[in-house]
Design a protein around this motif. Structure first.
Motif, PDB file in Angstrom:
ATOM      1  N   ILE A  19       0.836  -1.198   0.000  1.00 38.78           N
ATOM      2  CA  ILE A  19       0.000   0.000   0.000  1.00 38.78           C
ATOM      3  C   ILE A  19       0.870   1.248   0.000  1.00 38.78           C
ATOM      4  CG2 ILE A  19      -1.651   1.327   1.389  1.00 38.78           C
ATOM      5  CD1 ILE A  19      -2.853  -1.398   2.221  1.00 38.78           C
ATOM      6  N   LYS A  20       1.925   1.246   0.815  1.00 38.45           N
ATOM      7  CA  LYS A  20       2.828   2.392   0.845  1.00 38.45           C
ATOM      8  C   LYS A  20       3.503   2.587  -0.504  1.00 38.45           C
ATOM      9  CE  LYS A  20       6.660   4.593   3.239  1.00 38.45           C
ATOM     10  NZ  LYS A  20       6.937   5.359   2.053  1.00 38.45           N
ATOM     11  N   GLU A  21       3.889   1.501  -1.177  1.00 37.60           N
ATOM     12  CA  GLU A  21       4.491   1.607  -2.515  1.00 37.60           C
ATOM     13  C   GLU A  21       3.555   2.332  -3.472  1.00 37.60           C
ATOM     14  OE1 GLU A  21       5.853  -2.045  -4.308  1.00 37.60           O
ATOM     15  OE2 GLU A  21       6.851  -2.653  -2.464  1.00 37.60           O
ATOM     16  N   ASN A  22       2.262   2.019  -3.401  1.00 37.14           N
ATOM     17  CA  ASN A  22       1.303   2.685  -4.276  1.00 37.14           C
ATOM     18  C   ASN A  22       1.211   4.176  -3.966  1.00 37.14           C
ATOM     19  OD1 ASN A  22       0.666   0.443  -5.793  1.00 37.14           O
ATOM     20  ND2 ASN A  22      -0.973  -0.181  -4.407  1.00 37.14           N
ATOM     21  N   PHE A  23       1.205   4.531  -2.676  1.00 36.29           N
ATOM     22  CA  PHE A  23       1.180   5.948  -2.332  1.00 36.29           C
ATOM     23  C   PHE A  23       2.462   6.643  -2.780  1.00 36.29           C
ATOM     24  CE2 PHE A  23      -2.284   4.810   0.573  1.00 36.29           C
ATOM     25  CZ  PHE A  23      -3.169   5.836   0.264  1.00 36.29           C
ATOM     26  N   ASP A  24       3.582   5.953  -2.716  1.00 38.79           N
ATOM     27  CA  ASP A  24       4.847   6.541  -3.151  1.00 38.79           C
ATOM     28  C   ASP A  24       4.872   6.814  -4.648  1.00 38.79           C
ATOM     29  OD1 ASP A  24       5.743   6.491  -0.564  1.00 38.79           O
ATOM     30  OD2 ASP A  24       6.948   4.665  -0.809  1.00 38.79           O
ATOM     31  N   LYS A  25       4.030   6.095  -5.418  1.00 38.65           N
ATOM     32  CA  LYS A  25       3.972   6.299  -6.864  1.00 38.65           C
ATOM     33  C   LYS A  25       3.175   7.545  -7.245  1.00 38.65           C
ATOM     34  CE  LYS A  25       4.160   1.395  -7.986  1.00 38.65           C
ATOM     35  NZ  LYS A  25       3.379   0.260  -8.514  1.00 38.65           N
ATOM     36  N   LEU A  26       2.444   8.100  -6.282  1.00 37.33           N
ATOM     37  CA  LEU A  26       1.652   9.283  -6.589  1.00 37.33           C
ATOM     38  C   LEU A  26       2.538  10.438  -7.011  1.00 37.33           C
ATOM     39  CD1 LEU A  26      -1.040   9.176  -3.776  1.00 37.33           C
ATOM     40  CD2 LEU A  26      -1.299   8.578  -6.186  1.00 37.33           C
ATOM     41  N   ALA A  27       1.926  11.389  -7.654  1.00 37.19           N
ATOM     42  CA  ALA A  27       2.659  12.498  -8.275  1.00 37.19           C
ATOM     43  C   ALA A  27       3.405  13.365  -7.269  1.00 37.19           C
ATOM     44  CB  ALA A  27       1.679  13.377  -9.031  1.00 37.19           C
ATOM     45  N   ASN A  28       4.525  13.854  -7.729  1.00 33.95           N
ATOM     46  CA  ASN A  28       5.249  14.906  -7.033  1.00 33.95           C
ATOM     47  C   ASN A  28       4.629  16.211  -7.521  1.00 33.95           C
ATOM     48  OD1 ASN A  28       6.954  16.887  -6.198  1.00 33.95           O
ATOM     49  ND2 ASN A  28       8.802  15.985  -7.053  1.00 33.95           N
ATOM     50  N   VAL A  29       3.863  16.886  -6.689  1.00 37.73           N
ATOM     51  CA  VAL A  29       3.136  18.066  -7.148  1.00 37.73           C
ATOM     52  C   VAL A  29       4.038  19.248  -7.477  1.00 37.73           C
ATOM     53  CG1 VAL A  29       0.964  17.452  -6.061  1.00 37.73           C
ATOM     54  CG2 VAL A  29       2.647  18.764  -4.776  1.00 37.73           C
ATOM     55  N   GLN A  30       5.326  19.137  -7.234  1.00 42.87           N
ATOM     56  CA  GLN A  30       6.263  20.176  -7.658  1.00 42.87           C
ATOM     57  C   GLN A  30       6.559  20.059  -9.155  1.00 42.87           C
ATOM     58  OE1 GLN A  30       7.077  22.561  -5.463  1.00 42.87           O
ATOM     59  NE2 GLN A  30       5.780  21.421  -4.045  1.00 42.87           N
ATOM     60  N   ASP A  31       6.256  18.901  -9.745  1.00 45.50           N
ATOM     61  CA  ASP A  31       6.513  18.636 -11.157  1.00 45.50           C
ATOM     62  C   ASP A  31       5.172  18.594 -11.886  1.00 45.50           C
ATOM     63  OD1 ASP A  31       7.428  17.753 -13.614  1.00 45.50           O
ATOM     64  OD2 ASP A  31       7.639  15.677 -12.968  1.00 45.50           O
ATOM     65  N   TRP A  32       4.731  19.743 -12.461  1.00 43.04           N
ATOM     66  CA  TRP A  32       3.433  19.776 -13.124  1.00 43.04           C
ATOM     67  C   TRP A  32       3.448  20.757 -14.286  1.00 43.04           C
ATOM     68  CZ3 TRP A  32       0.317  24.158 -13.322  1.00 43.04           C
ATOM     69  CH2 TRP A  32       0.736  25.222 -12.548  1.00 43.04           C
ATOM     70  N   ASN A  33       2.526  20.542 -15.223  1.00 47.07           N
ATOM     71  CA  ASN A  33       2.299  21.497 -16.293  1.00 47.07           C
ATOM     72  C   ASN A  33       0.922  21.275 -16.898  1.00 47.07           C
ATOM     73  OD1 ASN A  33       2.403  19.455 -18.202  1.00 47.07           O
ATOM     74  ND2 ASN A  33       4.465  19.925 -18.879  1.00 47.07           N
ATOM     75  N   VAL A  34       0.458  22.254 -17.652  1.00 47.15           N
ATOM     76  CA  VAL A  34      -0.846  22.183 -18.304  1.00 47.15           C
ATOM     77  C   VAL A  34      -0.653  22.432 -19.788  1.00 47.15           C
ATOM     78  CG1 VAL A  34      -3.159  23.184 -18.459  1.00 47.15           C
ATOM     79  CG2 VAL A  34      -2.021  23.012 -16.232  1.00 47.15           C
ATOM     80  N   THR A  35      -1.203  21.539 -20.604  1.00 50.65           N
ATOM     81  CA  THR A  35      -1.199  21.704 -22.050  1.00 50.65           C
ATOM     82  C   THR A  35      -2.642  21.844 -22.499  1.00 50.65           C
ATOM     83  OG1 THR A  35       0.745  20.278 -22.235  1.00 50.65           O
ATOM     84  CG2 THR A  35      -0.516  20.664 -24.245  1.00 50.65           C
ATOM     85  N   GLU A  36      -2.904  22.841 -23.317  1.00 48.68           N
ATOM     86  CA  GLU A  36      -4.264  23.046 -23.817  1.00 48.68           C
ATOM     87  C   GLU A  36      -4.249  22.951 -25.338  1.00 48.68           C
ATOM     88  OE1 GLU A  36      -7.492  26.638 -23.835  1.00 48.68           O
ATOM     89  OE2 GLU A  36      -6.592  26.101 -21.916  1.00 48.68           O
ATOM     90  N   VAL A  37      -5.103  22.068 -25.862  1.00 47.13           N
ATOM     91  CA  VAL A  37      -5.196  21.852 -27.303  1.00 47.13           C
ATOM     92  C   VAL A  37      -6.583  22.291 -27.749  1.00 47.13           C
ATOM     93  CG1 VAL A  37      -5.131  20.130 -29.144  1.00 47.13           C
ATOM     94  CG2 VAL A  37      -3.633  19.877 -27.145  1.00 47.13           C
ATOM     95  N   GLU A  38      -6.633  23.219 -28.718  1.00 51.29           N
ATOM     96  CA  GLU A  38      -7.927  23.636 -29.250  1.00 51.29           C
ATOM     97  C   GLU A  38      -8.433  22.595 -30.234  1.00 51.29           C
ATOM     98  OE1 GLU A  38      -8.717  27.601 -30.494  1.00 51.29           O
ATOM     99  OE2 GLU A  38      -7.218  28.411 -29.128  1.00 51.29           O
ATOM    100  N   ILE A  39      -9.730  22.327 -30.184  1.00 51.86           N
ATOM    101  CA  ILE A  39     -10.355  21.380 -31.091  1.00 51.86           C
ATOM    102  C   ILE A  39     -10.811  22.149 -32.335  1.00 51.86           C
ATOM    103  CG2 ILE A  39     -12.220  19.696 -31.372  1.00 51.86           C
ATOM    104  CD1 ILE A  39      -9.957  18.946 -29.330  1.00 51.86           C
ATOM    105  N   THR A  40     -10.439  21.641 -33.520  1.00 48.49           N
ATOM    106  CA  THR A  40     -10.741  22.303 -34.784  1.00 48.49           C
ATOM    107  C   THR A  40     -11.936  21.642 -35.464  1.00 48.49           C
ATOM    108  OG1 THR A  40      -8.383  22.779 -35.047  1.00 48.49           O
ATOM    109  CG2 THR A  40      -9.777  22.974 -37.012  1.00 48.49           C
ATOM    110  N   PRO A  41     -13.080  22.359 -35.560  1.00 45.40           N
ATOM    111  CA  PRO A  41     -14.233  21.790 -36.259  1.00 45.40           C
ATOM    112  C   PRO A  41     -13.911  21.533 -37.736  1.00 45.40           C
ATOM    113  CG  PRO A  41     -14.891  23.681 -34.935  1.00 45.40           C
ATOM    114  CD  PRO A  41     -13.383  23.659 -34.968  1.00 45.40           C
ATOM    115  N   ALA A  42     -14.662  20.614 -38.345  1.00 43.34           N
ATOM    116  CA  ALA A  42     -14.451  20.246 -39.751  1.00 43.34           C
ATOM    117  C   ALA A  42     -15.802  20.117 -40.458  1.00 43.34           C
ATOM    118  CB  ALA A  42     -13.686  18.926 -39.829  1.00 43.34           C
ATOM    119  N   ASN A  43     -15.761  20.076 -41.777  1.00 43.36           N
ATOM    120  CA  ASN A  43     -16.938  19.804 -42.613  1.00 43.36           C
ATOM    121  C   ASN A  43     -18.119  20.730 -42.320  1.00 43.36           C
ATOM    122  OD1 ASN A  43     -15.525  17.696 -43.821  1.00 43.36           O
ATOM    123  ND2 ASN A  43     -16.235  16.228 -42.309  1.00 43.36           N
ATOM    124  N   GLU A  44     -17.837  22.019 -42.255  1.00 42.76           N
ATOM    125  CA  GLU A  44     -18.842  23.058 -42.055  1.00 42.76           C
ATOM    126  C   GLU A  44     -19.460  23.077 -40.656  1.00 42.76           C
ATOM    127  OE1 GLU A  44     -21.679  23.499 -45.257  1.00 42.76           O
ATOM    128  OE2 GLU A  44     -20.247  22.660 -46.686  1.00 42.76           O
TER     129      GLU A  44
END
Length: 141
Positions: A19-44
């Motif tokens: 159980i502790k191993e699983n908790f240790d696998k959780l994210a290091n919140v000091q290492d984060w980023n956000v990527t935003e991708v716009e969705i492009t409509p098609a076919n009118e």
């Protein structure tokens, strides 16, 4: 009131350690980023929306939020391309589609560079109908 966890873990091989191993696998919140991708409509089709990827260490939270507006279509096929599939968007995702103006069991899916709405359940679409697709999913690297 103290809770005794010993009965839960007794007889488990390496129970608390695993159980502790699983908790240790959780994210290091000091290492984060956000990527935003716009969705492009098609076919009118028109509309707007994004696919946000919030990476926290080895965990990525994906937030997909798109609104599509239909063109007039006289002969609706079973599957209609409404947008271009962004690079990296998983083809295994199948999402429900919500529309106040057009009821049915519609599904949103992406594959081979296309984002499609499937199973409109009718033969034509009036221009200006709204179709909303929203989803959140988590990926662990």
């Amino acid at each position: 009131m103290a809770i005794n966890f010993e009965p839960i873990f007794s007889g488990m091989q390496n129970g608390p350690e695993k159980i502790k191993e699983n908790f240790d696998k959780l994210a290091n919140v000091q290492d984060w980023n956000v990527t935003e991708v716009e969705i492009t409509p098609a076919n009118e089709w028109s509309g707007k929306g994004t696919w946000k990827k919030i990476r926290l260490g080895n965990i990525t939270i994906n937030v997909f939020d798109v609104n599509f507006i239909s063109p007039k279509i006289d002969n609706v096929s079973y599957s209609v391309q409404v947008a271009v599939q962004p690079s990296g968007f998983p083809s295994w995702r199948r999402l429900g589609v919500f529309s106040n103006e057009h009821t049915g069991n519609m599904v949103f899916a992406a594959d081979q560079g296309k984002m499609n709405i499937i199973n409109f359940g009718s033969t034509n679409l009036v221009a200006g109908q709204h179709f909303d697709v929203h989803d959140v999913w988590i990926e662990v690297a």
